[in-house]
Scaffold this motif. Structure first.
Motif, PDB file in Angstrom:
ATOM      1  N   ARG A  10       0.836  -1.213   0.000  1.00 47.80           N
ATOM      2  CA  ARG A  10       0.000   0.000   0.000  1.00 47.80           C
ATOM      3  C   ARG A  10       0.859   1.247   0.000  1.00 47.80           C
ATOM      4  O   ARG A  10       0.604   2.203  -0.726  1.00 47.80           O
ATOM      5  N   LEU A  11       1.911   1.232   0.820  1.00 50.72           N
ATOM      6  CA  LEU A  11       2.786   2.402   0.917  1.00 50.72           C
ATOM      7  C   LEU A  11       3.453   2.687  -0.429  1.00 50.72           C
ATOM      8  O   LEU A  11       3.463   3.825  -0.911  1.00 50.72           O
ATOM      9  N   ILE A  12       4.015   1.650  -1.055  1.00 53.55           N
ATOM     10  CA  ILE A  12       4.714   1.851  -2.329  1.00 53.55           C
ATOM     11  C   ILE A  12       3.725   2.336  -3.391  1.00 53.55           C
ATOM     12  O   ILE A  12       4.027   3.231  -4.184  1.00 53.55           O
ATOM     13  N   GLU A  13       2.527   1.765  -3.375  1.00 53.86           N
ATOM     14  CA  GLU A  13       1.509   2.187  -4.338  1.00 53.86           C
ATOM     15  C   GLU A  13       1.165   3.669  -4.164  1.00 53.86           C
ATOM     16  O   GLU A  13       1.089   4.424  -5.127  1.00 53.86           O
ATOM     17  N   ARG A  14       0.989   4.070  -2.903  1.00 56.58           N
ATOM     18  CA  ARG A  14       0.634   5.468  -2.617  1.00 56.58           C
ATOM     19  C   ARG A  14       1.779   6.399  -3.043  1.00 56.58           C
ATOM     20  O   ARG A  14       1.562   7.401  -3.718  1.00 56.58           O
ATOM     21  N   LEU A  15       3.007   6.030  -2.666  1.00 52.63           N
ATOM     22  CA  LEU A  15       4.137   6.919  -2.951  1.00 52.63           C
ATOM     23  C   LEU A  15       4.458   6.991  -4.439  1.00 52.63           C
ATOM     24  O   LEU A  15       4.865   8.043  -4.943  1.00 52.63           O
ATOM     25  N   THR A  16       4.291   5.874  -5.145  1.00 53.04           N
ATOM     26  CA  THR A  16       4.678   5.884  -6.557  1.00 53.04           C
ATOM     27  C   THR A  16       3.578   6.440  -7.465  1.00 53.04           C
ATOM     28  O   THR A  16       3.776   6.552  -8.667  1.00 53.04           O
ATOM     29  N   ALA A  17       2.443   6.806  -6.873  1.00 51.91           N
ATOM     30  CA  ALA A  17       1.369   7.396  -7.680  1.00 51.91           C
ATOM     31  C   ALA A  17       1.835   8.706  -8.301  1.00 51.91           C
ATOM     32  O   ALA A  17       1.393   9.092  -9.381  1.00 51.91           O
ATOM     33  N   ALA A  18       2.738   9.411  -7.610  1.00 54.12           N
ATOM     34  CA  ALA A  18       3.290  10.647  -8.165  1.00 54.12           C
ATOM     35  C   ALA A  18       4.750  10.729  -7.764  1.00 54.12           C
ATOM     36  O   ALA A  18       5.053  10.921  -6.596  1.00 54.12           O
ATOM     37  N   THR A  19       5.664  10.527  -8.738  1.00 50.42           N
ATOM     38  CA  THR A  19       7.085  10.498  -8.395  1.00 50.42           C
ATOM     39  C   THR A  19       7.829  11.746  -8.870  1.00 50.42           C
ATOM     40  O   THR A  19       9.018  11.882  -8.626  1.00 50.42           O
ATOM     41  N   GLU A  20       7.125  12.690  -9.503  1.00 52.14           N
ATOM     42  CA  GLU A  20       7.816  13.836 -10.122  1.00 52.14           C
ATOM     43  C   GLU A  20       8.553  14.678  -9.090  1.00 52.14           C
ATOM     44  O   GLU A  20       9.601  15.235  -9.376  1.00 52.14           O
ATOM     45  N   ALA A  21       7.972  14.777  -7.886  1.00 45.07           N
ATOM     46  CA  ALA A  21       8.605  15.641  -6.890  1.00 45.07           C
ATOM     47  C   ALA A  21       9.163  14.830  -5.721  1.00 45.07           C
ATOM     48  O   ALA A  21       9.303  15.331  -4.615  1.00 45.07           O
TER      49      ALA A  21
END
Ligand SMILES: [Zn+2]
Length: 683
Positions: free
Chosen positions: A35-46
């Motif tokens: 869940r954590l990786i999914e949430r964090l990788t949803a937006a990696t631009e910043a």
């Protein structure tokens, strides 16, 4: 469910952990991680270190903290229920690991942080390791290449296990029954007992010899009967091949060919010239030339002494009724007889001087004098898994707590054999967590009986120092990020440096004077015994070195020189290496490669050189103390500061040079193994 594996305590609540806690805890933490990786990788631009990398690191550490006591208990206090729970989790953990390693969005996020955030050197190293490992797992390949890469992975793992199965079947598929006790002449009682046991197991009369190492080795070393040794030698060295008593059955020839071809193909998919380059990516050695240069230089300089050692052995054999020309199956036997005649020294003579508690106390004093740390018992301060287990604290010279460790010294039922160090907790210092490292030190010494303390052999003492060296590498770290703290992230051609380094103190008079006293009389280890111990240390060291170099060069060249048009040229390369190095040529039927599971079924492909490389580092590091004194405090502190404290947070050669002031030199390795008088190679 109240689950102690999910409690946030400094140390595991061992006495409360039950097998039924294991799967739910692992499943919960894997789901959280996903869940954590999914949430964090949803937006990696910043993405930044604090918002992206650190949370993943802390979540990984939670999983590691829950899993550590499980795998530890499975090794030291196993039960059927615990083993079942442990085994049920292995595929889940490996699947999760593969999934994370192949996550392209995660890769992109890491890259974003690496390219844009202001990182400290340890953070930078942690991310570059992660990016490198993901790249080597094929994460950034174009789709078609990636599909092929994965297909090869599956095939490689199938080939590796078939190789191992063949070898196991071939080992188990042969035995020799003896019914006349005279044929066992020379064998020690323990080997005869084992042979009787194997016979009973098979409902056979007399004695049975097998190709298992505990049965095979004593025959090669002690059996007077040459024909018997030859027969076992042939059966052993032709296992899983086209030769010997089971020629063609369980044959690994094609498997070796396929493994090498597929490894080469993967290497080219990743853009490398050969698999040896892939193997070196995460290692300390910087190039294939550096490895070849090291191995060949060492070989060149050992070869003359190896020939002299063989000549001495030949002369001894002839003088004692042996053959005029020693064959491969004669070497271990005559070597053992020569060793006994020159260096007769038995474990029993030395053991009274090595009582466990005194050795431990001395070992802690060695660490105190070298590294300026203080080790005290903290018995009763934490929950453990068995009443024999001890618990210690390590503090800095200002009294600040640095680390803790458990010591589980004695063998018992349902405890795995051998000795090892393992990680309980990593150092992790962040805004929300202050966690110090904790290690497990596990040994299998005989428990004290009849009022006599546990007495160790000198080998046991070395093992203890070795594992404690690994332990100090883990525990004295000052790195705050678990992935590169302690032994984590240290390349495996460098990870044996602290352990082998510390072993040296078992051989120094000044250090032995801290702990080697007769347990009854309190008399120090006699000088004559000490001198015999020292002189036996380097018996046939050049022959042994050459043998290790033969394995290492064969492994490395096989992967370095692979050419799809020509295939493996297995026998050709083996013959070349032997021709160049070995003082003794094995018989034509010898199929050593077909049982070389380190490189064909284990993780040592194009990495067998690591054994010698680590010896080089340890010998060269110790030579500083030979120059400046065994307990030179400044050198000890430098080793602590540059090697032990920095762990995997920088390139190991950089750390080594910071400690030693120069790169390692093979002269020191040669001198310490008693190989002297040779000029450096001119090529
Ligand atoms: Zn080790």
């Amino acid at each position: 469910m109240d689950n102690p594996l999910l409690d946030d305590q400094p140390h595991p609540a061992f006495s409360r952990i039950r097998p039924e806690h294991v799967e739910p805890a692992v499943e919960t933490l894997i789901a959280e991680g996903r869940r954590l990786i999914e949430r964090l990788t949803a937006a990696t631009e910043a993405a930044t270190w604090d918002a992206f990398v650190q949370p993943i690191e802390e979540e990984d550490d939670r999983l590691a903290r829950a899993w550590s006591p499980v795998s530890h208990l499975n090794a030291v206090m196993s039960s059927d229920a615990l083993r079942a729970a442990y085994n049920a989790c292995l595929p889940k953990l490996s699947e999760y690991g593969t999934e994370v390693g192949h996550n392209e969005l995660l890769y992109r996020g890491y890259k974003q942080v690496y390219d844009t955030d202001a990182l400290d050197p340890a953070q930078r190293k942690m991310l570059s390791n992660a990016l490198r490992d993901m790249h080597l797992a094929g994460v950034d390949l174009p789709p078609a290449a990636k599909a092929r890469f994965k297909e090869i992975n599956t095939e490689l793992s199938r080939l590796g296990s078939t190789f191992e199965e063949h070898l196991l079947d071939a080992t188990n598929g042969w035995h020799k029954q003896l019914t006349d006790e005279a044929d066992l002449a020379g064998l020690p009682e323990s080997a005869r007992e084992l042979a009787r046991h194997f016979a009973t197991e098979r409902d056979l009369e007399g004695w049975v010899l097998t190709l298992d190492v505990p049965s095979y080795l004593p025959v090669m070393k002690y059996a007077h009967c040459t024909a018997l040794r030859r027969e076992l030698y042939e059966a052993y060295t032709t296992r899983a091949s086209d030769q010997g008593p089971h020629a063609g059955r369980w044959d690994n020839t094609q498997i070796i060919e396929d493994l090498l071809a597929l490894r080469h193909e993967q290497a080219t998919l990743l853009g490398f010239d050969n698999f040896a380059q892939v193997s070196l990516e995460p290692k300390m050695a910087r190039s294939t030339d550096e490895v070849m240069g090291f191995l060949e230089d060492l070989a060149h300089r050992c070869a003359p002494q190896a020939r002299r050692e063989l000549e001495a052995l030949q002369t001894f054999a002839v003088g004692n009724g042996g053959p005029d020309s020693l064959e491969a199956w004669d070497i271990p036997y005559w070597s053992e007889r020569l060793r006994q005649s020159q260096h007769a020294i038995s474990d029993e003579e030395l053991k009274p001087y090595f009582s466990l508690d005194r050795v431990l106390d001395g070992m802690f004093q060695v660490a105190e004098r070298l590294f300026g740390v203080f080790i005290t018992s903290a018995a009763g301060e934490t929950d453990t898994w068995h009443p024999d287990v001890r618990f210690y604290r390590i503090a800095d010279d200002n009294g600040e707590l640095i680390a803790q460790f458990y010591l589980d010294p004695f063998s018992r039922q349902r405890k795995r054999g051998g000795a090892w160090m393992d990680v309980c907790t990593n150092r992790l210092i962040s805004a929300c967590r202050q966690q110090l490292p904790t290690a497990y030190l596990v040994c299998n010494f005989t428990p004290p009986v009849n009022g006599q303390p546990t007495l160790l052999t000198h080998d046991d003492v070395q093992t203890l120092f070795h594992e404690f060296g690994h332990g100090l590498h883990h525990m004295l770290t000052r790195v705050d990020y678990p992935a590169v703290a302690g032994i984590n992230g240290v390349p495996w051609d460098a990870v044996e440096l602290p352990s082998q380094f510390l072993e040296n103190w078992c051989w120094e008079r000044e250090a032995l004077d801290l702990f080697a006293y007769h347990w009854e009389t309190d008399e120090p280890l006699p000088e004559s015994l000490y001198q015999r111990m020292r002189s036996a240390r380097n018996f046939q060291s050049a022959m042994q070195t050459v043998r290790q170099l033969e394995f290492a060069l064969f492994d490395f060249r096989l992967h370095l020189e692979y050419d799809p048009a020509q295939g493996s040229r297995l026998q050709q390369i083996l013959d070349e290496v032997r021709g160049q190095l070995s003082p003794i040529q094995p018989p034509a039927f010898n199929r050593f490669a077909h049982g070389f599971s380190h490189i064909f079924a284990g993780g040592y492909a194009a990495g067998y050189y690591s054994y010698k490389w680590a010896e080089l580092l340890a010998a060269d590091a110790f030579s500083l103390f030979e120059e400046r004194g065994v307990f030179d405090a400044a050198s000890g502190r430098a080793f602590r500061e540059h090697i032990l404290e920095r762990g995997g947070s920088a390139e190991p050669m950089e750390l080594y040079v910071a400690f030693r002031g120069r790169e390692p030199s093979i002269d020191t390795l040669l001198r310490q193994t008693g190989i002297i008088g040779l000029m450096p190679a001119t090529h």
